[in-house]
Scaffold this active site. Structure first.
Site, mmCIF file in Angstrom:
data_model
loop_
_atom_site.group_PDB
_atom_site.id
_atom_site.type_symbol
_atom_site.label_atom_id
_atom_site.label_comp_id
_atom_site.label_asym_id
_atom_site.label_seq_id
_atom_site.Cartn_x
_atom_site.Cartn_y
_atom_site.Cartn_z
ATOM 1 N N LYS A 158 -10.554 37.732 77.851
ATOM 2 C CA LYS A 158 -10.129 39.365 78.481
ATOM 3 C C LYS A 158 -11.591 39.292 79.405
ATOM 4 O O LYS A 158 -12.613 40.299 79.710
ATOM 5 C CB LYS A 158 -10.370 40.164 77.650
ATOM 6 C CG LYS A 158 -8.979 40.249 76.635
ATOM 7 C CD LYS A 158 -8.260 41.094 76.612
ATOM 8 C CE LYS A 158 -6.837 40.621 75.697
ATOM 9 N NZ LYS A 158 -7.039 39.921 74.662
ATOM 10 N N ASP A 217 4.201 34.529 77.618
ATOM 11 C CA ASP A 217 3.504 35.733 76.531
ATOM 12 C C ASP A 217 4.550 36.436 76.426
ATOM 13 O O ASP A 217 4.887 37.447 77.013
ATOM 14 C CB ASP A 217 2.806 35.633 75.481
ATOM 15 C CG ASP A 217 1.810 36.997 75.902
ATOM 16 O OD1 ASP A 217 2.613 38.011 75.244
ATOM 17 O OD2 ASP A 217 0.819 36.713 76.681
#
Ligand code: GTP
Length: 363
Positions: A158, A217
């Site tokens: 991230k 996703d």
């Protein structure tokens, strides 16, 4: 060849839909996410899938049973959440037969060539290979830096703006040598991304395999809707199930899929990008676009649904307006003339009698 599919997460970001089913049973283009994955694994020579289950494990077992698409299905049950790495350790008795195995985040749908991924892994000779996918914004994912030989130098989970070493991100699909199991501590939750991969990268044992094509996703509602639209686009056109009754004055715009026994009333326009599951009833003068409608839902006359997700057996009465990004839980009722704006979500079985014009969860 075996594959371990991580199927035990709570799916909190997909509440309220995940309150009543595990994330992997959410339908995408009218088929549960797990079916897309299992079919693709079977096509690439996988013969056994180990499903690592925890949250709502019984629903998974009931749906899949011991075999599907000619794959043997085994279940590794966890008593508590073990993260993305712990389930690999927990399932080690299924995985330590000397051969490498695939590990997949179960909430990812892709058309990756698993056979090529395995070949790459064997040629590279490392302990682990991560499938990598290029995205415009890597900030929600784990971004990697590769050396000239495809070895992962660095792994940044991230990344904040300016921190990402590249736009290639961890696609949640791996090949692991059984020795990697020794890198995972036993009996506690472990994150593969932050605890295992950085260690393997440091030792020069982690490789990256870049692929293109389909990868999505379904972890958050916008991506779930996007996955639905992408798969409908691939199926192309309009698919209509058996026993469907569409009034001659109604229209279904491609790409869309209409399940069995669906009824669509006069002058309604459905699509593009709609997945309407079995036995949904849509009244007259409705407009439904870019949406996922679960089985048994009822959409009353003159109702509009745009960019939204409507749960199983939910009831939208007449003149209802459901706007972009709204989510209606299973069995909820939205009464006549109610408008629900972007970002509103309604928990299962709730009844909403007045419009809600700011993002909020109705509990
Ligand atoms: P959020 O709560 O919305 O973050 O979803 P999640 O719980 O599914 O977490 P995440 O999206 O990070 O999970 C990625 C994949 O790992 C999904 O396929 C999850 O089902 C799976 N997963 C996450 N935690 C666990 C766990 O404790 N055990 C198992 N077996 N799988 C897990």
């Amino acid at each position: 060849m075996k594959a371990l599919v991580l199927a035990g997460g709570f799916g909190t970001r997909l509440r309220p839909l995940s309150c009543t089913r595990p994330k992997l049973l959410l339908p995408v283009a009218n088929q549960p996410v797990i079916d897309w994955t299992l079919r693709s694994l079977a096509e690439h020579g996988v013969d056994t899938v180990v499903l690592a289950v925890n949250y709502m494990a019984e629903a998974m077992v009931r749906y899949l049973g011991p075999t599907k698409f000619n794959l043997g299905i085994l279940y590794s049950r966890e008593e508590r959440p073990l993260g993305t790495g712990g389930p690999i350790r927990k399932a080690e008795s299924f995985l330590r037969d000397g051969d490498p195995f695939f590990v997949l985040n179960g909430d990812v749908i892709s058309d990756i060539d698993y056979s090529r991924l395995l070949e790459f892994h064997e040629e590279a000779g490392g302990l682990a290979t991560i499938a990598l996918y290029e995205v415009p914004d890597p900030s929600r994912y784990g971004a990697v830096e590769l050396d000239g030989k495809g070895r992962v130098r660095r792994f940044v989970e991230k990344p904040r703006p300016g921190e990402a070493p590249s736009n290639l991100v961890n696609a949640g699909i791996y090949v692991l040598d059984p020795k990697v199991i020794d890198y995972i501590p036993e009996g506690r939750a472990v994150s593969t991304e932050t605890e295992v991969f950085p260690c393997l990268a440091k030792e020069g044992q982690l490789y990256g395999f870049e692929f293109r094509g389909l990868w999505v996703d379904i972890g958050v509602p916008e991506d779930y809707l996007r996955a639905n639209a992408l798969l409908l686009e691939r199926e192309n056109g309009v698919k209509i199930g058996e026993g469907v009754e569409v009034d001659p004055s109604a229209e279904v715009l491609p790409p869309s899929i209409i399940g069995e026994g669906v009824k669509i009333g006069g002058r309604s326009v459905i699509g593009p990008n709609c997945a309407i599951a079995d036995h949904v009833e849509i009244g007259v003068g409705c407009r439904v676009q870019n949406s996922i409608i679960f089985s048994g839902a009822v959409i009353g006359d003159f109702t509009s649904v745009k960019g939204a997700i409507i749960g199983e057996n939910a009831m939208l009465e007449r003149w209802v307006k459901i706007e972009e990004g709204a989510i209606i839980g299973d069995h909820a009722t939205i009464c006549d003339e109610v408008t629900l704006t972007r970002g509103v979500s309604v928990c299962p079985s709730k009844r909403v009698e007045e419009s809600i014009l700011e993002p909020r969860r109705v509990m």
